[in-house]
Design an enzyme around this catalytic site. Structure first.
Site, PDB file in Angstrom:
ATOM      1  N   ASP A  49      -3.403  18.725  30.074  1.00  0.00           N
ATOM      2  CA  ASP A  49      -3.218  19.814  29.110  1.00  0.00           C
ATOM      3  C   ASP A  49      -4.163  20.977  29.417  1.00  0.00           C
ATOM      4  O   ASP A  49      -4.138  22.000  28.727  1.00  0.00           O
ATOM      5  CB  ASP A  49      -3.339  19.324  27.661  1.00  0.00           C
ATOM      6  CG  ASP A  49      -4.701  18.736  27.345  1.00  0.00           C
ATOM      7  OD1 ASP A  49      -5.548  18.653  28.236  1.00  0.00           O
ATOM      8  OD2 ASP A  49      -4.917  18.354  26.168  1.00  0.00           O
ATOM      9  N   LYS A 118      -1.837   9.919  29.187  1.00  0.00           N
ATOM     10  CA  LYS A 118      -3.282   9.945  28.938  1.00  0.00           C
ATOM     11  C   LYS A 118      -3.508  10.473  27.530  1.00  0.00           C
ATOM     12  O   LYS A 118      -2.815  11.377  27.082  1.00  0.00           O
ATOM     13  CB  LYS A 118      -4.013  10.824  29.956  1.00  0.00           C
ATOM     14  CG  LYS A 118      -5.531  10.934  29.655  1.00  0.00           C
ATOM     15  CD  LYS A 118      -6.321  11.490  30.821  1.00  0.00           C
ATOM     16  CE  LYS A 118      -6.328  12.995  30.951  1.00  0.00           C
ATOM     17  NZ  LYS A 118      -6.823  13.730  29.752  1.00  0.00           N
ATOM     18  N   GLU A 187     -15.489  12.305  31.316  1.00  0.00           N
ATOM     19  CA  GLU A 187     -15.709  13.726  31.580  1.00  0.00           C
ATOM     20  C   GLU A 187     -17.116  14.149  31.153  1.00  0.00           C
ATOM     21  O   GLU A 187     -17.561  13.890  30.026  1.00  0.00           O
ATOM     22  CB  GLU A 187     -14.659  14.578  30.833  1.00  0.00           C
ATOM     23  CG  GLU A 187     -14.849  16.072  31.105  1.00  0.00           C
ATOM     24  CD  GLU A 187     -13.643  16.937  30.760  1.00  0.00           C
ATOM     25  OE1 GLU A 187     -12.582  16.397  30.402  1.00  0.00           O
ATOM     26  OE2 GLU A 187     -13.782  18.178  30.869  1.00  0.00           O
TER      27      GLU A 187
HETATM   28  O1  KIV Z   1      -6.313  18.266  31.136  1.00  0.00           O
HETATM   29  C1  KIV Z   1      -6.897  17.932  32.179  1.00  0.00           C
HETATM   30  O2  KIV Z   1      -6.756  18.553  33.235  1.00  0.00           O
HETATM   31  C2  KIV Z   1      -7.774  16.775  32.111  1.00  0.00           C
HETATM   32  C3  KIV Z   1      -8.666  16.520  33.281  1.00  0.00           C
HETATM   33  C4  KIV Z   1      -9.741  17.524  33.271  1.00  0.00           C
HETATM   34  C5  KIV Z   1      -9.172  15.133  33.306  1.00  0.00           C
HETATM   35  O3  KIV Z   1      -7.793  16.083  31.138  1.00  0.00           O
END
Ligand code: KIV
Length: 274
Positions: A49, A118, A187
């Site tokens: 996202d 995710k 993160e």
């Molecule tokens: O949204 C994204 O790109 C992410 C990564 C930074 C892990 O969640």
């Protein structure tokens, strides 16, 4: 067009089995052409996202919709044939209850053809992760700095620097692992915490700003190729300066048009021959 049976050669269980082995290479992608370039070289592609900032010019991920994730998720899943494709569930589409999360995740998987979803959050999302994984939806967890909750966290600072915060993030890691996550993104935490988590949990850890101690690494593609240049996070290594190349190309094109050097003879259609 929907594609409901994932045909990727790398599945979530295959990624999970890489724990402690060769580092798992992950990157984000949002479009078909970039996915085709990335796919042969990486193990996992996340339709993150982060497209809020890299594609849509938003200032956070809070405004991302399911429709945006499905449009980009479908483009990426259709264009990858090797990597495991994972799509982010957007803010507000899964936190209310396990049932809400299942409806959203099932829609995202059915309409994109991705292999997994995710979601952000630790212990508080454990019940939901257990619910989803028990019903055929592989889940990648995301702990440490969780950008969707930036308003509650008060910013994008490093997480886990105090003992109490490190203990809470460790508890998050154990909770999402026990709930059945096939991998866990960490993160922007300290190296010592990332190492301790990696040693403590069974699923592989994927770091972004979390040191080489993790089982794999992920970067936002636009950051690492130098296309997104609004800011340069400390944890990003730039492998190219694509924005500069694009700017130079546009400058040359504009000057060729103004000076009537383009189009040239080879770009022009002649009359039809009898
Ligand atoms: O949204 C994204 O790109 C992410 C990564 C930074 C892990 O969640």
């Amino acid at each position: 067009m929907s594609k409901s049976v994932p045909s990727k050669s790398l599945t979530p269980p295959a990624i999970q089995a890489r724990k402690g082995g060769q580092p798992i290479v992950c990157m984000t992608s949002y479009t078909a052409p970039v996915t085709k370039l990335i796919d042969p070289h990486v193990d996992l592609i996340l339709v993150g996202d982060s497209l809020a900032m890299t594609v849509y010019g938003m200032t956070s991920t809070v405004g991302v919709t399911q429709e945006m994730m499905i449009a980009h998720g479908g483009a990426v899943a259709r264009s990858a044939s090797h990597a495991c494709v994972v799509v982010d569930l957007p803010f507000g589409s899964y936190e209310e209850s396990p049932a809400q999360a299942f409806r959203t995740a099932a829609r995202v998987m059915a309409e994109t053809g991705c292999a997994a979803v995710k979601l952000e959050g630790g212990a508080v999302m454990a019940e939901t992760i257990h619910f989803l994984t028990g019903r055929g939806i592989p889940v990648m967890a995301h702990i440490g700095l969780t950008p969707q909750t930036v308003n509650a966290l008060g910013g994008y600072g490093v997480r886990g620097r105090t003992e109490a915060e490190a203990a809470a993030i460790m508890a998050d890691a154990k909770a999402v692992a026990d709930a059945g996550a096939f991998s866990v993104v960490i993160e922007k935490t300290t190296e010592s915490l990332a190492r301790a988590i990696t040693n403590a949990i069974a699923p592989p850890t994927i770091g972004i700003g979390a040191s080489v101690a993790c089982d794999g690494q992920i970067l936002v593609v636009d950051d690492m190729i130098g296309l997104f240049t609004d800011f340069h996070p400390k944890f990003v290594r730039r492998y190219a300066e694509v924005a500069q190349s694009i700017e130079a190309a546009i400058r040359d094109y504009a000057s060729d048009v103004r000076e009537r050097r383009f189009p040239a003879a080879e770009h022009v259609f002649g009359d039809a021959r009898p």
